[in-house]
Design a protein around this motif. Structure first.
Motif, mmCIF file in Angstrom:
data_model
loop_
_atom_site.group_PDB
_atom_site.id
_atom_site.type_symbol
_atom_site.label_atom_id
_atom_site.label_comp_id
_atom_site.label_asym_id
_atom_site.label_seq_id
_atom_site.Cartn_x
_atom_site.Cartn_y
_atom_site.Cartn_z
ATOM 1 N N VAL A 68 0.851 -1.187 0.000
ATOM 2 C CA VAL A 68 0.000 0.000 0.000
ATOM 3 C C VAL A 68 0.891 1.242 0.000
ATOM 4 O O VAL A 68 2.078 1.180 0.313
ATOM 5 C CB VAL A 68 -0.939 0.016 1.239
ATOM 6 N N VAL A 69 0.326 2.396 -0.378
ATOM 7 C CA VAL A 69 1.045 3.662 -0.345
ATOM 8 C C VAL A 69 0.956 4.242 1.049
ATOM 9 O O VAL A 69 -0.144 4.490 1.559
ATOM 10 C CB VAL A 69 0.462 4.647 -1.379
ATOM 11 N N ASP A 70 2.113 4.455 1.671
ATOM 12 C CA ASP A 70 2.151 4.960 3.035
ATOM 13 C C ASP A 70 2.140 6.489 3.066
ATOM 14 O O ASP A 70 1.447 7.112 3.859
ATOM 15 C CB ASP A 70 3.389 4.418 3.748
ATOM 16 N N GLU A 71 2.943 7.125 2.198
ATOM 17 C CA GLU A 71 2.997 8.579 2.121
ATOM 18 C C GLU A 71 3.599 8.969 0.785
ATOM 19 O O GLU A 71 4.072 8.123 0.019
ATOM 20 C CB GLU A 71 3.817 9.176 3.272
ATOM 21 N N GLU A 72 3.611 10.261 0.476
ATOM 22 C CA GLU A 72 4.190 10.797 -0.750
ATOM 23 C C GLU A 72 5.191 11.891 -0.409
ATOM 24 O O GLU A 72 4.999 12.648 0.546
ATOM 25 C CB GLU A 72 3.109 11.387 -1.660
ATOM 26 N N VAL A 73 6.251 11.943 -1.192
ATOM 27 C CA VAL A 73 7.224 13.034 -1.108
ATOM 28 C C VAL A 73 7.052 13.889 -2.353
ATOM 29 O O VAL A 73 7.265 13.424 -3.476
ATOM 30 C CB VAL A 73 8.673 12.501 -1.009
ATOM 31 N N VAL A 74 6.634 15.129 -2.189
ATOM 32 C CA VAL A 74 6.344 16.024 -3.307
ATOM 33 C C VAL A 74 7.482 17.033 -3.434
ATOM 34 O O VAL A 74 7.862 17.692 -2.466
ATOM 35 C CB VAL A 74 4.999 16.753 -3.092
ATOM 36 N N ILE A 75 8.060 17.145 -4.634
ATOM 37 C CA ILE A 75 9.142 18.088 -4.913
ATOM 38 C C ILE A 75 8.614 19.137 -5.885
ATOM 39 O O ILE A 75 8.139 18.807 -6.966
ATOM 40 C CB ILE A 75 10.364 17.367 -5.511
ATOM 41 N N ARG A 76 8.681 20.387 -5.488
ATOM 42 C CA ARG A 76 8.232 21.482 -6.335
ATOM 43 C C ARG A 76 9.415 22.387 -6.673
ATOM 44 O O ARG A 76 10.282 22.621 -5.852
ATOM 45 C CB ARG A 76 7.142 22.304 -5.632
#
Length: 224
Positions: A171-179
């Motif tokens: 399952v997906v636990d969290e996301e790391v978003v790079i802007r």
């Protein structure tokens, strides 16, 4: 600089230079101008230029001969980079360098997101059911028996129980978003530029520096 012929005769002094050739002034009270190409130089000794030929090899530089002899020397109708402005006169362009800024994109850095696999023990409490046996004896008091065989036999009663089977799913636990955001900042640049500085020197008894009275209506005048 003084210009001399191949046999040592003084031909005059240089008063202007342009791309491919230089101009020689000959005479004091009634000067005449001549044009000479750099390829006609034989040697430079003691600050003087020695030509490959004599004075008969010089070409008169005048407006009357602009489309004549001078054209044969590689000078066009507009007299190259030194346009004619009158008889026996020439405009000498003075150049300078200016800066032009060109921007181009390049990689200034990078951001790396690295993922490692970590193992850990995880415990769960799971309720399970199982069957157990309770045995008791009853006194039934002379109940009639039907089909009694009076043979030895073993009666088997199965007991059931639940067991635990573990399965794993991703399952997906969290996301790391790079802007990425674009920001503007000022950067100062400096570069050395060159410019030509005009210096007029004269030898002997002369009236002073020659002035160029430019006539903007002259068809041969070209602004540089």
């Amino acid at each position: 600089m003084t210009v001399r012929s191949i046999d040592g005769e003084k031909l005059g002094k240089i008063f202007a230079v342009q791309e491919g050739e230089f101009l020689i002034e000959k005479g004091l009270f009634f000067p005449k101008d001549y044009v000479c190409r750099y390829s006609e130089i034989s040697d430079i000794r003691d600050g003087e230029i020695i030509l490959l030929h004599g004075k008969e090899g010089l070409h008169r530089f005048s407006l009357d001969e602009e489309r004549g002899v001078l054209a044969d020397q590689g000078i066009g109708a507009d007299v190259g980079s030194a346009p004619m402005v009158g008889k026996d006169e020439v405009a000498v362009p003075v150049y300078k360098e200016e800066l032009d800024v060109i921007k181009r994109e390049k990689q200034a850095g990078e951001v790396r997101v690295h993922k490692d696999v970590v193992e850990e023990e995880k415990e769960l409490t799971v309720p399970v059911r199982r069957e157990r046996v309770r045995v008791e004896r009853r006194d039934v008091k002379d109940r009639p028996a039907m089909h009694a065989s009076f043979q030895e036999e073993t009666v088997v009663v199965p007991l059931r129980a639940e067991e635990v089977e573990v399965q794993k799913r991703t399952v997906v636990d969290e996301e790391v978003v790079i802007r990425k955001d674009a920001i503007e900042e000022e950067q100062r640049v400096a570069e050395t530029v060159r410019r030509e500085k005009v210096e007029i020197r004269s030898d002997g008894d002369v009236e002073g520096p020659r002035k160029l009275d430019l006539d903007p209506d002259d068809p041969t005048f070209r602004r540089s």
